[in-house]
Scaffold this active site. Structure first.
Site, short mmCIF file in Angstrom:
data_model
loop_
_atom_site.label_atom_id
_atom_site.label_comp_id
_atom_site.label_asym_id
_atom_site.label_seq_id
_atom_site.Cartn_x
_atom_site.Cartn_y
_atom_site.Cartn_z
N PHE A 118 0.86 -1.18 0.00
CA PHE A 118 0.00 0.00 0.00
C PHE A 118 0.89 1.23 0.00
CE2 PHE A 118 -4.62 0.79 1.18
CZ PHE A 118 -5.11 -0.18 0.33
N GLN A 232 -7.81 14.78 3.24
CA GLN A 232 -7.07 13.97 2.28
C GLN A 232 -7.82 13.83 0.95
OE1 GLN A 232 -6.41 9.43 2.80
NE2 GLN A 232 -4.40 10.39 2.93
N HIS A 234 -7.86 11.54 -2.25
CA HIS A 234 -7.36 10.24 -2.72
C HIS A 234 -7.02 10.39 -4.20
CE1 HIS A 234 -7.16 6.02 -3.71
NE2 HIS A 234 -7.26 5.71 -2.43
N LEU A 244 -14.48 5.78 -5.32
CA LEU A 244 -13.09 5.38 -5.10
C LEU A 244 -12.64 4.15 -5.88
CD1 LEU A 244 -10.79 6.28 -3.13
CD2 LEU A 244 -11.33 4.21 -1.89
N GLU A 247 -6.49 2.06 -3.41
CA GLU A 247 -5.04 2.06 -3.57
C GLU A 247 -4.54 0.64 -3.81
OE1 GLU A 247 -3.21 5.02 -1.07
OE2 GLU A 247 -1.92 3.44 -0.30
N ARG A 278 -0.41 9.28 -0.39
CA ARG A 278 -1.55 9.81 -1.13
C ARG A 278 -1.43 11.28 -1.48
NH1 ARG A 278 -6.47 6.58 1.76
NH2 ARG A 278 -5.89 4.63 0.77
N HIS A 346 -11.53 12.58 0.26
CA HIS A 346 -11.65 11.20 0.72
C HIS A 346 -11.70 11.04 2.23
CE1 HIS A 346 -11.19 6.91 0.64
NE2 HIS A 346 -10.02 6.94 1.25
N ARG A 381 -2.76 10.78 6.06
CA ARG A 381 -2.95 9.39 6.50
C ARG A 381 -2.44 8.42 5.45
NH1 ARG A 381 -6.85 5.36 5.37
NH2 ARG A 381 -8.24 6.71 4.15
C1 LIG Z 1 -14.68 4.53 -0.31
C2 LIG Z 1 -13.77 4.42 0.87
C3 LIG Z 1 -12.83 3.42 0.94
C4 LIG Z 1 -11.98 3.32 2.04
N1 LIG Z 1 -11.06 2.33 2.07
C5 LIG Z 1 -10.24 2.21 3.15
C6 LIG Z 1 -9.32 1.14 3.25
O1 LIG Z 1 -9.23 0.28 2.38
N2 LIG Z 1 -8.51 1.09 4.33
C7 LIG Z 1 -8.57 2.01 5.33
O2 LIG Z 1 -7.81 1.91 6.29
N3 LIG Z 1 -9.47 3.03 5.27
C8 LIG Z 1 -10.31 3.14 4.22
N4 LIG Z 1 -11.20 4.16 4.17
C9 LIG Z 1 -11.40 5.01 5.35
C10 LIG Z 1 -12.19 4.25 6.40
O3 LIG Z 1 -13.07 3.36 5.79
C11 LIG Z 1 -12.99 5.20 7.29
O4 LIG Z 1 -12.16 6.19 7.80
C12 LIG Z 1 -13.61 4.44 8.45
O5 LIG Z 1 -14.32 3.31 8.01
C13 LIG Z 1 -14.51 5.32 9.29
O6 LIG Z 1 -15.12 4.51 10.27
P1 LIG Z 1 -15.96 5.14 11.46
O7 LIG Z 1 -16.46 4.02 12.28
O8 LIG Z 1 -15.15 6.19 12.11
O9 LIG Z 1 -17.18 5.88 10.75
P2 LIG Z 1 -18.27 5.37 9.70
O10 LIG Z 1 -18.05 4.00 9.24
O11 LIG Z 1 -18.37 6.44 8.68
O12 LIG Z 1 -19.59 5.34 10.56
C14 LIG Z 1 -20.21 6.51 11.05
C15 LIG Z 1 -21.44 6.13 11.81
O13 LIG Z 1 -21.95 7.27 12.48
C16 LIG Z 1 -23.35 7.33 12.31
N5 LIG Z 1 -23.76 8.75 12.40
C17 LIG Z 1 -23.17 9.82 11.81
N6 LIG Z 1 -23.84 10.94 12.15
C18 LIG Z 1 -24.85 10.57 12.95
C19 LIG Z 1 -25.91 11.26 13.62
N7 LIG Z 1 -26.09 12.59 13.50
N8 LIG Z 1 -26.78 10.54 14.35
C20 LIG Z 1 -26.66 9.19 14.46
N9 LIG Z 1 -25.68 8.49 13.85
C21 LIG Z 1 -24.80 9.17 13.12
C22 LIG Z 1 -23.61 6.70 10.95
O14 LIG Z 1 -24.93 6.22 10.88
C23 LIG Z 1 -22.57 5.58 10.94
O15 LIG Z 1 -23.09 4.44 11.56
C24 LIG Z 1 -12.07 4.27 3.08
C25 LIG Z 1 -13.01 5.27 3.02
C26 LIG Z 1 -13.85 5.37 1.91
C27 LIG Z 1 -14.81 6.51 1.86
#
Ligand SMILES: Cc1cc2nc3c(=O)[nH]c(=O)nc-3n(C[C@H](O)[C@H](O)[C@H](O)COP(=O)(O)OP(=O)(O)OC[C@H]3O[C@@H](n4cnc5c(N)ncnc54)[C@H](O)[C@@H]3O)c2cc1C
Length: 567
Positions: A118, A232, A234, A244, A247, A278, A346, A381
């Site tokens: 990566f 960031q 991407h 997306l 990577e 990135r 991203h 990141r």
């Molecule tokens: C397309 C894509 C691909 C990625 N690929 C990778 C990868 O391969 N490797 C890597 O390390 N990272 C990757 N990332 C980054 C990584 O996936 C995210 O940073 C990470 O999953 C975020 O997880 P989280 O639990 O913090 O938030 P999220 O998974 O975004 O969850 C947020 C939660 O908060 C809840 N929420 C938000 N606001 C409210 C509200 N007002 N009231 C109630 N609930 C709310 C939502 O319902 C959701 O359940 C990627 C990101 C994207 C966008």
């Protein structure tokens, strides 16, 4: 409602790991997860490429120390080194723990967990489940939470923290199915609401719901946000949609090629080529395009991501989702033709300021995952470090909240607070007079950020962005919600999300204007050098008198001294 010991806002990877760990720490606790979408639809499920851990399965000489160094260098020396130590040391354990509870990691021939190269990493250490890693992790965690007895309130939209005299009493949320405003009294609250990169609406890889709600709620409640200027981009978003292309596609050997058929990364990162970090790869693509070496099309300018030499078998087995998305959204089969790509907003490096145990400055309030800034990613990141961050620090925040919950006495949320919130929401349904439309404001927000606070930044443009945001905030006071119903009022939800994005966008723009240097994802064309003397520090944004006030916080150093960053 009876007070909960812990209410976790967010059912993504960070929220679910926090819930699972809190239950494990103290099974007698009353724990709820509130999520505006069904947990399995959180943005974590979109993560394709994988999660980093120095398991040394693929490269036998990989070590935790190398992972630590890559992360600190990748962060352009802005990450806190004690937090990075925790992130990378916990990584092998957490990947194996997920393996034990059912995550179907892809395997090497010797049946150990597979790892792929990566960006910005010295060794192939990204563990993956084909190109659907986040989805499988989230399914595993959700099953475990259900099994352990976590209460789920799905399709609840959290509106604000209830705070009285600096004492946190719980949350006020809307039941999206009924429109009813409900109080959730709680001893502790953990924010795990994900990132804010959807504010770059017109070109973002993020889910529509990544609107930074938790950060905005915390900010309005007086909790500082850290390093918000670091967003960031991407390198490889699909040309038309910004969706997306992982990577992992370059990790598996994909090339970036310009209009002249040249693998242009040799100009910018002669050693790492397409696997540079990135920020560097995104800037390189934009530079090729700006200097006229990109392709042009009615759907915008772009470069090629060429996978054709990898062969059908590899693409079908390791990058099936990428192939499907390229065919569906660009009409291109990567087995036969290169994919048209351009950088896309991203990830948010900035977020709610926490200590290494997930605590914020407010008693009883914790944060983890992309909505938090511990900080392990600093100014940039590395791919594969965010899934790791949400797992490691989701677990830590869950444990801390479980250990501390009983220290805080519950307090009631008054009927007055509920009726004030109801009145605030009704005020958006103004029946007459001058009004603004949500869609127009959202479009303009995305445009001004993309143009003025995007990959390349300079004072005059950022100032224009700051002014545009002030105007948008003023116009927002006239926004009208046309749907006056209670059931699934998505128009109202979008307006609330827009307000959150507007508030956070101001912190991004003000931070970008103040930081007169180039570091990681933050590139100031008028200050092209990193300025460690003046700017080797975090920014802290707080809300004072209705506007952003910037403070600062030192970076925690460790074994690694500041060095020039080359690849
Ligand atoms: C397309 C894509 C691909 C990625 N690929 C990778 C990868 O391969 N490797 C890597 O390390 N990272 C990757 N990332 C980054 C990584 O996936 C995210 O940073 C990470 O999953 C975020 O997880 P989280 O639990 O913090 O938030 P999220 O998974 O975004 O969850 C947020 C939660 O908060 C809840 N929420 C938000 N606001 C409210 C509200 N007002 N009231 C109630 N609930 C709310 C939502 O319902 C959701 O359940 C990627 C990101 C994207 C966008």
């Amino acid at each position: 409602m009876k007070p909960f010991d812990i209410v976790i806002v967010g059912g993504g990877g960070a929220g679910l790991y926090a819930a699972m760990e809190a239950m494990k720490t103290n099974p007698s606790l009353n724990i709820a997860v509130l999520s505006k979408v069904y947990p399995n639809r959180s943005h974590t499920s979109a993560a394709q490429g994988g999660a980093n851990a120095a398991l040394a399965n693929k490269a036998k000489d990989d070590t935790v120390e190398l992972h630590i160094f890559d992360t600190i260098k990748g962060s352009d020396y802005l990450a806190d080194q004690d937090a990075v130590d925790i992130l990378c040391s916990e990584a092998p354990k957490i990947i194996r723990e997920l393996d034990n509870i059912g995550t179907p990691w892809s395997r090497l021939d010797d049946n150990t967990i597979a790892q792929r190269p990566f960006g910005g990493a010295g060794r192939p250490r990204c563990c993956y489940c084909a190109d659907k890693t986040g989805h499988t992790i989230l399914q595993t965690l959700y099953e475990q939470c259900l099994k352990k007895g976590v209460f789920f309130f799905n399709e609840y939209f959290v509106l604000n923290l209830s705070v009285n005299d600096s004492r946190m009493k719980g949350l006020v949320a809307m039941n999206i199915k009924t429109g009813k405003i409900e109080a959730f009294p709680a001893r502790t609250v953990v924010f795990a609401t994900g990132g804010y990169a959807k504010m770059y609406w017109n070109r973002s890889s993020n889910a529509a719901g990544n609107t930074g709600d938790g950060q905005a709620i915390a900010y309005r409640a007086g909790i500082p946000l850290k390093d918000m200027e670091f967003v960031q981009f991407h390198p490889t978003g699909l040309r038309k949609s910004g969706l997306l292309v992982t990577e992992g596609a370059r990790g598996e050997g994909g090339y970036l090629v310009n209009m002249d058929g040249e693998r242009f990364m040799s100009r910018y990162a002669p050693e790492k080529m397409e696997l540079g970090p990135r920020d560097l790869v995104a800037r390189s693509i934009e530079t090729e395009i700006l200097q006229g070496r990109g392709f042009d099309s009615p759907a915008g300018k772009y470069v090629h991501l060429d996978l054709t030499h990898l062969g059908a078998d590899l693409i079908k087995s390791r990058l099936p989702q990428i192939r499907e998305m390229s065919m569906y959204f660009e009409g291109v089969d990567p087995i036969e033709e290169p994919i048209p790509v351009r950088p896309t907003a991203h990830y948010s490096m900035g977020g709610i300021d926490t200590d290494n145990d997930g605590r914020t400055v407010m008693d009883g309030v914790y944060a983890a995952g992309e909505c938090a800034c511990v900080s392990v990613h600093g100014a940039n990141r590395l791919g594969g470090n965010s899934l790791l961050d949400i797992l490691v620090f989701g677990r830590i925040a869950g444990r801390t909240a479980a250990e501390e919950a009983r220290k805080f006495e519950p307090a009631p949320i008054t009927a007055d607070e509920i009726s004030q919130t109801e009145a605030m929401l009704r005020s958006y349904m103004r029946p007459s007079g001058h009004f603004e439309r949500y869609g127009t404001l959202r479009e303009e927000l995305g445009q001004t950020l993309g143009m003025n606070v995007g990959i390349f930044r300079e004072a005059s443009k950022i100032r224009k962005g700051v002014q545009d945001l002030k105007d948008l905030q003023e116009r927002f006071t006239h926004v009208r919600v046309f749907d006056t119903g209670d059931v699934y009022n998505t128009n109202l939800l979008q307006v609330l999300e827009l307000k959150n994005m507007l508030d956070l966008a101001e912190t991004v723009a003000e931070g970008a204007l103040a930081r007169e240097e180039s570091r990681g994802s933050h590139t100031r064309t008028d200050f092209p050098q990193r300025d460690d003397g003046k700017w080797h520090k975090h920014t802290l944004a707080t809300l004072e008198g209705g506007s952003v006030k910037l403070g600062e916080k030192p970076v925690t150093m460790g074994r690694y001294e500041l060095q020039e960053r080359t690849y």
